[in-house]
Design an enzyme around this catalytic site. Structure first.
Site, short mmCIF file in Angstrom:
data_model
loop_
_atom_site.label_atom_id
_atom_site.label_comp_id
_atom_site.label_asym_id
_atom_site.label_seq_id
_atom_site.Cartn_x
_atom_site.Cartn_y
_atom_site.Cartn_z
N ASP A 183 22.71 -19.48 -59.89
CA ASP A 183 21.44 -20.16 -60.51
C ASP A 183 21.34 -21.09 -59.42
O ASP A 183 20.81 -22.42 -59.97
CB ASP A 183 21.45 -20.61 -61.68
N ASN A 219 23.51 -30.74 -69.24
CA ASN A 219 23.65 -29.85 -70.03
C ASN A 219 24.56 -28.71 -70.04
O ASN A 219 25.26 -28.39 -71.31
CB ASN A 219 22.26 -28.93 -70.28
N HIS A 220 25.01 -28.34 -68.79
CA HIS A 220 25.87 -27.29 -68.86
C HIS A 220 26.39 -27.21 -67.37
O HIS A 220 26.22 -27.88 -66.37
CB HIS A 220 25.37 -25.74 -68.93
N ASP A 268 27.05 -24.40 -72.48
CA ASP A 268 26.58 -25.72 -72.47
C ASP A 268 27.70 -26.48 -72.82
O ASP A 268 28.74 -26.37 -73.52
CB ASP A 268 25.83 -25.68 -73.71
N ARG A 307 17.45 -36.49 -61.07
CA ARG A 307 16.46 -36.08 -61.95
C ARG A 307 17.50 -35.17 -62.90
O ARG A 307 18.40 -34.53 -62.67
CB ARG A 307 15.96 -34.59 -61.14
N ASP A 351 18.40 -32.39 -65.47
CA ASP A 351 18.11 -31.30 -65.90
C ASP A 351 18.12 -30.95 -67.39
O ASP A 351 19.16 -31.28 -67.76
CB ASP A 351 19.00 -30.29 -65.04
N TYR A 391 18.12 -30.08 -74.33
CA TYR A 391 19.06 -29.23 -75.08
C TYR A 391 20.45 -29.74 -75.09
O TYR A 391 21.38 -29.18 -75.43
CB TYR A 391 19.06 -27.93 -74.22
N LEU A 392 20.63 -31.09 -74.82
CA LEU A 392 21.82 -31.69 -74.75
C LEU A 392 22.83 -31.25 -76.12
O LEU A 392 24.03 -31.07 -76.23
CB LEU A 392 21.88 -33.11 -74.50
N GLU A 407 13.84 -33.74 -67.05
CA GLU A 407 13.02 -32.52 -67.11
C GLU A 407 12.87 -31.95 -68.44
O GLU A 407 13.95 -31.51 -68.87
CB GLU A 407 13.74 -31.47 -66.05
N ASP A 413 10.73 -23.95 -59.08
CA ASP A 413 10.47 -22.91 -60.06
C ASP A 413 9.14 -22.36 -60.11
O ASP A 413 8.57 -22.39 -59.30
CB ASP A 413 10.79 -23.52 -61.41
#
Lengths: 437, 552, 233
Positions: free
Chosen positions: B70, B112-113, B180, B208, B210, B214-215, B252, B318
Site C-alpha cells: 500500500d 492505525n495499522h 488494525d 502526518r 494517517d 479509526y484508532l 488525516e 491519493d
C-alpha cells in the site's frame, strides 16, 4: 415571385426597435450571464400565489436540472399589492428541507418591470430580450396565479427542449369534463383542423420554447404584431407551427388557479379567445389553407388522473341563452350564416328541452361561417363574436346533455368526433373564406 | 512586511500556520545510487530545488521498511528506513540539510495499522496466548462492529479477515494485509509513543497522522471518531507538548469540516487537519463557472482554535476523493473530470492537477492562486509545480506517483539506471512527457509554470495575511467571480478570481473599504481609489487579481 | 301698312336674329360647361371610387354596419353610393353654372339661392347618414349585450336605443338646414318628452317583473344556478 407567408419569420424584416432595457435589469442579466434555462413569470397583483409559484420553479430547477445554468425571471406589470416584494423574498436558501439535493450552481432570480400598456406582449418582449442577451437555450412561461403548480412542471415543460430538441412545448392539463369547454368545443378543434396539428391546449398559459425560436421571433417585426393581437401562447405556437419548428406537448397535471375578485365575464373571455383564434386564422391563411388532415403531436408525460372538484352546470341558463339569441338576433345571424345553416339553427330553437341536440356538423358549419364572416368583416368584429356566443351556449348545452353520465374516455371520443367533423368540413371553410362578398 | 519578520524561525511555534508544504515521495524524487528508486541521498541533492521553489516544509510519504503493498502505508518496522531509500544516517543527513535551508520536515505516522509482515503481527497471530495477542483486534466471528463501513469498496468485502495461523478473524479498516492495532491496549499506546519519540528526537518537525478516525473500535458504533480515539490523540499531544514544543500533528480525517473540528480539541489535540471537502469543490467551481460550491463549503466550515490551522491542497498522492460531496456533485465531477472510466478509483478520480485542468495554464494558475489565497496552509504535490502528467495505465494510484521529471535527459534526470529498472515507467507522451515537461527547461524560462509558481509562492510568503488572516466573501452579483477580502491586523488583501472561461465584469460593493487604493501584488500597479460606487473590475478568462489595500 | 308690317317683321326678325345671335353663343357655352362638367363629374366619381378603395372604405363600412344597413334599404354598396353622390354633386354644380351662363336674370337669383343652400343640405344629409349608422351600431351593441346577459326585452332595449339616437339625429339635421327653426324645436321637445315618459312607464312596468325575479333569486340561493361554474378556458 413567391407568395410571402404572412407569418414567415424573416430575419430581413426588422421589427420595431425594442424599448431600451433599464440599466438595473441589464445589470442583473450581466450578473446571471449565459443560462441554459430561463423561466418566466409575468405578474400583476399576484401577491397571494406568486411566492408559491416561484418556489415551485426553483425546486423544479434544482431537482430536474441541477447542472444547468438557470434563472427565473419575473416581470411585473405594475402591481400595487406588493407582489415584487413577495418575489424578492421567495428565495430558497436551504433546499434540503424539500429535496435530497442541493443546487450545484448559483440560481439567479431576475426581477424587472414591463410596460403593461402593451398588454401581455410587453412582458413577452422582455422575456425574449432577456433570452437573447442571456443566450438561453430554453424558455418557459408560467402563470403567477397557479395553485396546482408542482416542481414537476418545470421538467415537463423544459425537458423536451433541453433533451429532445423540440422548439415548442404546449401544455396538456388534467381537466374535469366540464372544464375548458370553449377550448374543447371550439378553439382546439378549429385549430387542429386548420393548422393540422392535434394540439389539445392551443391557448394554455404555460408553454415553453427554444432559444432559437425566441431569437427568430425577436427579429421578426410582423410576428410581434401577431402576439399583440392573439396573445403570446397562440402567437408563439402558430409561429412555431407555421415555420416548421418542432412542436410537442407535455402533460402538466390539473390546472388550478386562484380566481380573481373581478373575474372577466364570459362575454369578454369568449370575445378574446375566439377573436384571437379567428385573428390567427386570418393572419395565417397562407399557412393553413392548403393543409388537410391532422398529424399527431409527440406527447410527453404520464397522464395521471385525480379526482377533480365536480363542476355544476346551469343547463337551464345555457338553453335559455341559446333560444333568446336565435329569437332576437335573427337579423344579425342571417347576415352571417348561410341560409341553410340559419334555417337549421332556427329549427334547433324549436326543439324541446329534452330533445335538444346540436349536431357536430351544424356546429362546425356555424363556426366556419362565423370565421369567414369575421375575415370578410360582415359586421363589426366584436359584434360578430358576441353574436356567436348564444349559439356556443346551445352547443355547450347539447354537449353537457350528451355527456352527463359519460366517463372521461367517452368524453374524449365524443370530442374526437367533433374534431374529425371539423377536419372533414375544412374545405367548406376554405370555400367560404375565399367567397366574394 | 519585511522578509525578516516573516522568516519561519524555530522560535515561532506557529510556523505551521505560515508554512507552504511540499508533499513528496522519497522513492519518486531522486535516485542517487542507480537502482531505479529514489532515496534520501538523492532527495538531499535536490533540496536546492525546493528551497528555490519557496516551499517551507516537506511532507514525506512513508519511507519505512514495508512490503509496499500500500505504497508504504503498510509498515513493517517503525524505526528504520526502507533499505531502498537508504539508511538512518542518510535520513539524518537529509534532515540536517533541510533544516539548514529552513525547511521543516513532516513524516508519516501510521498509527492505525501495521503491515501483516510486522513482527508485532507475526507474534500476535502466532498463538492465542502470545503476549502481543491483544496488540491487534481479534475475533472469532465476523459479527462484531457490523456498523462500520468498508472503505476500500473496490478491493475489500469485509473489515474482518481470516487468519489461518491462529484460526480467528482480525480487524482491518483498510486492506486485509493491514491489520488494525488495538489502541485499547496500553502497551500499544506506549509503543507508538516510543516510535514518535524516536523520530522527534532525531529532529523531525511533525507527523502526518494517517487514518486518525479509526484508532478505536466500539460495538454499536460506526467505529469512527470515537471519544476514545480523541483521548488517544490528546494524550499523544500532551506528551509532545511536554518534551517537544513546536512539533506538530497533522490529522488525516476525510470527513466534513464540522466532523473534523473535534480533532482540534481546544487546541489540545491536533495542530492541523486536512480540509478534504474544499478540494473537490474548487474543481467543481471552475468547471461549473460558479463560485457557489466554494462559498458553501467555507461557510459550513467551523471556527477553529487560534493555534490550529486547516491544511488545504489541490492534489495529493491519493485519488481526488469524492467522498465528501453529494451524489449529485459526484456524478457531475465524474462526468466532467473523469469521462474516461479508467480515471475513476474508489470514490474518486486518480489524476494530477495538469491533466484535470486539460493542461490549460490559465486554469492551473487560477487553481493555485485560489489555493494560496484561501485560508489554510497549502500543500503542493510534487511535480505539480511543473505541471506533470499522470499515467492512467498504471494501476491503483500509481499513475500519479511516477518519477519526478528533472530534465529532458536520461530517465528525466531521475536515475542513472536502465529505464526498465525504474520502480515506475516515466511519463513520456508528447504532452506531459519528461522531454517536454521538466524542471530544467522550466527553470530557464521566466514564464514557465515553475517560475510562475516560484513567484506566487514569494508573494504568498510576503504577508501573513494569507496564512493567518480572516476571510470575508464579497457577493458580487456575477456568480462567476469569486471575490474575498483577507484581513490580518491592519493588513487587507482583496482577491478576485474569474472562474469562467470567458471575460467577465464584476461590480464589487467595497464601500466598507472606501478610500483604500488597491495595489496589484504581482506587478505593483496602482488601481483607482475605492469610492462609494460599486467598484468595477473586468477580468479575462480564468484571470485573478490579488490586491493589497493601502490607505494613502 | 304692309311696309310697316314688313318692317316690324323685319325688325322682329332682326331682333330675333340678334337675340339668337346673342343667345346662341351662351347656349353653346352652357352646353360646353355642362359637357365638361359631366366629364369632370365622371372623373371625380372614378377618383372617389379609387380613393375609397385605397382607404378600404368598404371594410370600414362593413364593420360599422353601414353596408348591411344600405343593403337592407336596397341601396348600392357604400363605395358606389359615395361615388355616385360625388358625381351628382359635381354635375349639378356644373349644371347650375351652365344655366347661369345663359344669363337669364330671373334664374340667376334662384340658382344662387340653391347654391347657397346646397352645402347645408349636404351637411344635413351627412348628419342623418352618420346618425343612422350610429343608431344602428349602438342598437346592435345593446341587443347583443342584452341577449348575452340573458335579459328579456332585448329587442325593446335595442329599439329604444335606436329610436333615441335617430330622434337626436333628425333634430340635429333639421337644425342644420334651419327650416322652421322654432316649430321644429317645439315639436321635437314635445315628442322627446313624450317618448321619455313612455319609456319610463314601459320600463317601470317591465322592470317590476324583472325586479321580482332578481329579488327571488337573491333570497333563495338554492335556486340560483350560476353559469360561471363552468370554466370555458
Amino acid at each position: 415571385m413567391m407568395k410571402a407567408n404572412p407569418i414567415a419569420i424573416e430575419p430581413g424584416v426588422p421589427g420595431p426597435e425594442p424599448a431600451e432595457l433599464p440599466d438595473d435589469f441589464l445589470r442583473q442579466l450581466t450578473a446571471a450571464g449565459e443560462v441554459d434555462i430561463l423561466l418566466f413569470v409575468p405578474s400583476l397583483n399576484n401577491r397571494d400565489t406568486i411566492g408559491h409559484v416561484m418556489n415551485a420553479l426553483q425546486l423544479g430547477l434544482v431537482k430536474y436540472f441541477p447542472r444547468e445554468r438557470t434563472a427565473v425571471l419575473n416581470a411585473d406589470g405594475g402591481s400595487h399589492d406588493g407582489t415584487p416584494q413577495v418575489v424578492r423574498d421567495s428565495i430558497i436558501t436551504d433546499f434540503r428541507a424539500f429535496l435530497a439535493a442541493n443546487p450545484l450552481r448559483t440560481m439567479h432570480r431576475i426581477t424587472a418591470a414591463y410596460d403593461n400598456s402593451k398588454g401581455s406582449w410587453g412582458a413577452l418582449e422582455l422575456l425574449l430580450s432577456a433570452a437573447e442577451l442571456m443566450r438561453a437555450k430554453a424558455c418557459a412561461v408560467v402563470s403567477p396565479d397557479l395553485l396546482s403548480i408542482a416542481p414537476e412542471w418545470v421538467e415537463s415543460l423544459v425537458r423536451p427542449i433541453r433533451r429532445q430538441e423540440f422548439d415548442f412545448v404546449a401544455p396538456i392539463y388534467h381537466r374535469h369534463k366540464y372544464e375548458g369547454l370553449l377550448i374543447k368545443n371550439l378553439v382546439a378543434p378549429v385549430f387542429r383542423a386548420a393548422y393540422g396539428f392535434r394540439i389539445r391546449e392551443p391557448m394554455g398559459s404555460e408553454f415553453a420554447f427554444s432559444g432559437q425560436l425566441a431569437s427568430r421571433l425577436l427579429e421578426s417585426g410582423g410576428w410581434q404584431q401577431r402576439c399583440c393581437e392573439v396573445g403570446p401562447a397562440l402567437g408563439v405556437m402558430a409561429a412555431a407551427i407555421a415555420n416548421d419548428y418542432r412542436t410537442c406537448q407535455s402533460f402538466l397535471g390539473p390546472r388550478i388557479y386562484q380566481s380573481r375578485r373581478q373575474e372577466p365575464d364570459l362575454v369578454q373571455v369568449f370575445q378574446d379567445s375566439v377573436g384571437a383564434l379567428f385573428q390567427g386564422l386570418e393572419a395565417d391563411h397562407a399557412c393553413w389553407a392548403n393543409r388537410d388532415g391532422s398529424s399527431q403531436v409527440p406527447t410527453f408525460g404520464f397522464e395521471y388522473s385525480v379526482a377533480l372538484q365536480p363542476v355544476r352546470v346551469s343547463r337551464k341558463r345555457l338553453l335559455q341563452g341559446f333560444r333568446l339569441g336565435v329569437e332576437e338576433l335573427g337579423a344579425i345571424l342571417e347576415a352571417i350564416l348561410a341560409p341553410d345553416t340559419w334555417r337549421a339553427v332556427q329549427d334547433l330553437g324549436k326543439l324541446s328541452d329534452g330533445g335538444f341536440h346540436f349536431p357536430d356538423e351544424l356546429w362546425v358549419r356555424v363556426v366556419y361561417e362565423f370565421a369567414a364572416s369575421y375575415h370578410r368583416s360582415v359586421l363589426a368584429r366584436d359584434h360578430l363574436l358576441q353574436a356567436l356566443l348564444p349559439l356556443y351556449r346551445g352547443k355547450v348545452f347539447s354537449f353537457v346533455m350528451e355527456t352527463e353520465r359519460a366517463t372521461t374516455a367517452e368524453v374524449e371520443n365524443r370530442l374526437e368526433e367533433l374534431c374529425l367533423a371539423c377536419e372533414r368540413l375544412k374545405p367548406y371553410l376554405v370555400e367560404r373564406w375565399s367567397q366574394e362578398k | 512586511m519585511t522578509d525578516a519578520s516573516t522568516r519561519i524561525s524555530d522560535q515561532d511555534s506557529l510556523w505551521y500556520k505560515d508554512a507552504i508544504i511540499y508533499e513528496l515521495h522519497v522513492r519518486a524524487f531522486q535516485d542517487s545510487n542507480g537502482d531505479g528508486m529514489g532515496d534520501f541521498r538523492g532527495l538531499t541533492q535536490r533540496l536546492d530545488h525546493l528551497e528555490q521553489l519557496g516551499v517551507t516544509a516537506l511532507w514525506l510519504l512513508p519511507f519505512y521498511p514495508s512490503p509496499l503493498k500500500d505504497d508504504g502505508y503498510d509498515i513493517s518496522d517503525y524505526t528504520s528506513i526502507h533499505p531502498s531509500y537508504g539508511t538512518l544516517d542518510d535520513f539524518r543527513t537529509f534532515l540536517d540539510a533541510a533544516h539548514t535551508r529552513g525547511l521543516k520536515v513532516i513524516t508519516e505516522l501510521v498509527l492505525n495499522h501495521t503491515s501483516d509482515q510486522h513482527t508485532w503481527f507475526q507474534e500476535s497471530r502466532s498463538s492465542r496466548d502470545n503476549s502481543r495477542r491483544d496488540w491487534y483486534v481479534w475475533s472469532d466471528s465476523v459479527d462484531r462492529y457490523q456498523q462500520a463501513r468498508i472503505i476500500f469498496l473496490d478491493s475489500e468485502l469485509s473489515n474482518w479477515a481470516w487468519d489461518p495461523v491462529s484460526r480467528s478473524y482480525y480487524w482491518h479498516r483498510f486492506f486485509s494485509h493491514q491489520p488494525d492495532l488495538n489502541f485499547d491496549c496500553p502497551a500499544v499506546r506506549e509503543e507508538m509513543w516510543k516510535v514518535m519519540r524516536f523520530w522527534l528526537e532525531m529532529g523531525v518537525d511533525g507527523f502526518r497522522v494517517d487514518a486518525v478516525p479509526y484508532l478505536v473500535e466500539r460495538e454499536g458504533t460506526s467505529c469512527e471518531s470515537l471519544p476514545e480515539t480523541h483521548e488517544v490523540l490528546k494524550s499523544l499531544r500532551r506528551r509532545i507538548d511536554e518534551s517537544f514544543a513546536g512539533k506538530i500533528l497533522l490529522a488525516e480525517a476525510n470527513q466534513w469540516p464540522s466532523d473534523v473540528r473535534p480533532y482540534f480539541g481546544d487546541g489540545d489535540e491536533c495542530h492541523m487537519a486536512f480540509h478534504f471537502p474544499l478540494m473537490p469543490r474548487m474543481f467543481m467551481a471552475v468547471r461549473l463557472e460558479d463560485r457557489k460550491p466554494i462559498i458553501d463549503i467555507l461557510e459550513q466550515t467551523p471556527q477553529i482554535p487560534e493555534t490550529c490551522q486547516w491544511a488545504t491542497f489541490l492534489r495529493n498522492h491519493d485519488e481526488l476523493t469524492l467522498e465528501m460531496v453529494t451524489d449529485e456533485e459526484r456524478d457531475y465531477m465524474y462526468d466532467e473530470y473523469a469521462k474516461d472510466k479508467s480515471a475513476r478509483l474508489n470514490l474518486g478520480i486518480r489524476r494530477r492537477l495538469a491533466p484535470l485542468m486539460e493542461n490549460d495554464r490559465r486554469r492551473i494558475e487560477l487553481m493555485t492562486s485560489m489555493l494560496l489565497s484561501l485560508p489554510g496552509t497549502p500543500i503542493i504535490y510534487y511535480g505539480d509545480e511543473i505541471g506533470m502528467g499522470d499515467n492512467l495505465y498504471l494501476g491503483d494510484r500509481n499513475g500519479v506517483r511516477t518519477p519526478m521529471q528533472w530534465s529532458g535527459g536520461w530517465n528525466a534526470g531521475f536515475s542513472t539506471a536502465d529505464p526498465e529498472q525504474l520502480y515506475s515507467a516515466l511519463i513520456s507522451n508528447p504532452v506531459y512527457g519528461y522531454q517536454v515537461v521538466n524542471r530544467e527547461s522550466q527553470r530557464r524560462s521566466e514564464h514557465s509554470l515553475l517560475s510562475w509558481t516560484q513567484h506566487i509562492l514569494g508573494v504568498r510568503k510576503s504577508s501573513r495575511v494569507f496564512s493567518r488572516g480572516s476571510i470575508e466573501f464579497l457577493s458580487a452579483a456575477n456568480h462567476r467571480v469569486l471575490a474575498y477580502v483577507r484581513q490580518w491586523n491592519n493588513e487587507r488583501v482583496l482577491v478576485v478570481n474569474n472562474l469562467s472561461s470567458s471575460a467577465q465584469a464584476a461590480e464589487l460593493d467595497l464601500r466598507h473599504l472606501a478610500g483604500s487604493i488597491p495595489i496589484e501584488l504581482f506587478g505593483g500597479s496602482l488601481f483607482p481609489r475605492i469610492g462609494q460606487a460599486p467598484y468595477l473590475l473586468t477580468l479575462g478568462p480564468y484571470q485573478f487579481y490579488w490586491f493589497r489595500l493601502r490607505r494613502f | 301698312m304692309a311696309d310697316t308690317i314688313m318692317n316690324s317683321l323685319k325688325e322682329m326678325l332682326n331682333h330675333l336674329a340678334a337675340a339668337v345671335e346673342q343667345f346662341l353663343p351662351r347656349l353653346l357655352v352652357m352646353l360646353m360647361i355642362i359637357i365638361v362638367g359631366w366629364l369632370i363629374a365622371i372623373l371625380s366619381k372614378t377618383i372617389a371610387r379609387r380613393a375609397l378603395a385605397l382607404a378600404k372604405f368598404d371594410a370600414l363600412s362593413e364593420s360599422a354596419g353601414t353596408a348591411q344597413l344600405l343593403r337592407n334599404a336596397a341601396l348600392p354598396a357604400p363605395r358606389d353610393l359615395v361615388a355616385s353622390l360625388t358625381f351628382w354633386v359635381v354635375w349639378i354644380v356644373f349644371l347650375l353654372l351652365g344655366i347661369d351662363a345663359l344669363g337669364v336674370v330671373s334664374l340667376r337669383d334662384q340658382i344662387s339661392q340653391v347654391l347657397l343652400f346646397l352645402p347645408q343640405i349636404f351637411v344635413a344629409v351627412l348628419i342623418l347618414f352618420v346618425g343612422f349608422l350610429l343608431a344602428n351600431f349602438l342598437a346592435r351593441a345593446a341587443l347583443l349585450a342584452a341577449v348575452n346577459a340573458n335579459l328579456p326585452f332585448a329587442r325593446l332595449l335595442a329599439g329604444s336605443v335606436r329610436f333615441l339616437v335617430v330622434l337626436l339625429t333628425v333634430s340635429m339635421a333639421l337644425e342644420q338646414i334651419a327650416l322652421a327653426h322654432r316649430t321644429v324645436l317645439i315639436a321635437f321637445t314635445i315628442l322627446f318628452g313624450a317618448v321619455m315618459l313612455g319609456l319610463a312607464i314601459a320600463f317601470g312596468i317591465a322592470s317590476q317583473h324583472l325586479a321580482r325575479q332578481v329579488l327571488q333569486k337573491s333570497f333563495s340561493p338554492g335556486e340560483a344556478e350560476k353559469e360561471e361554474e363552468i370554466t370555458h378556458l
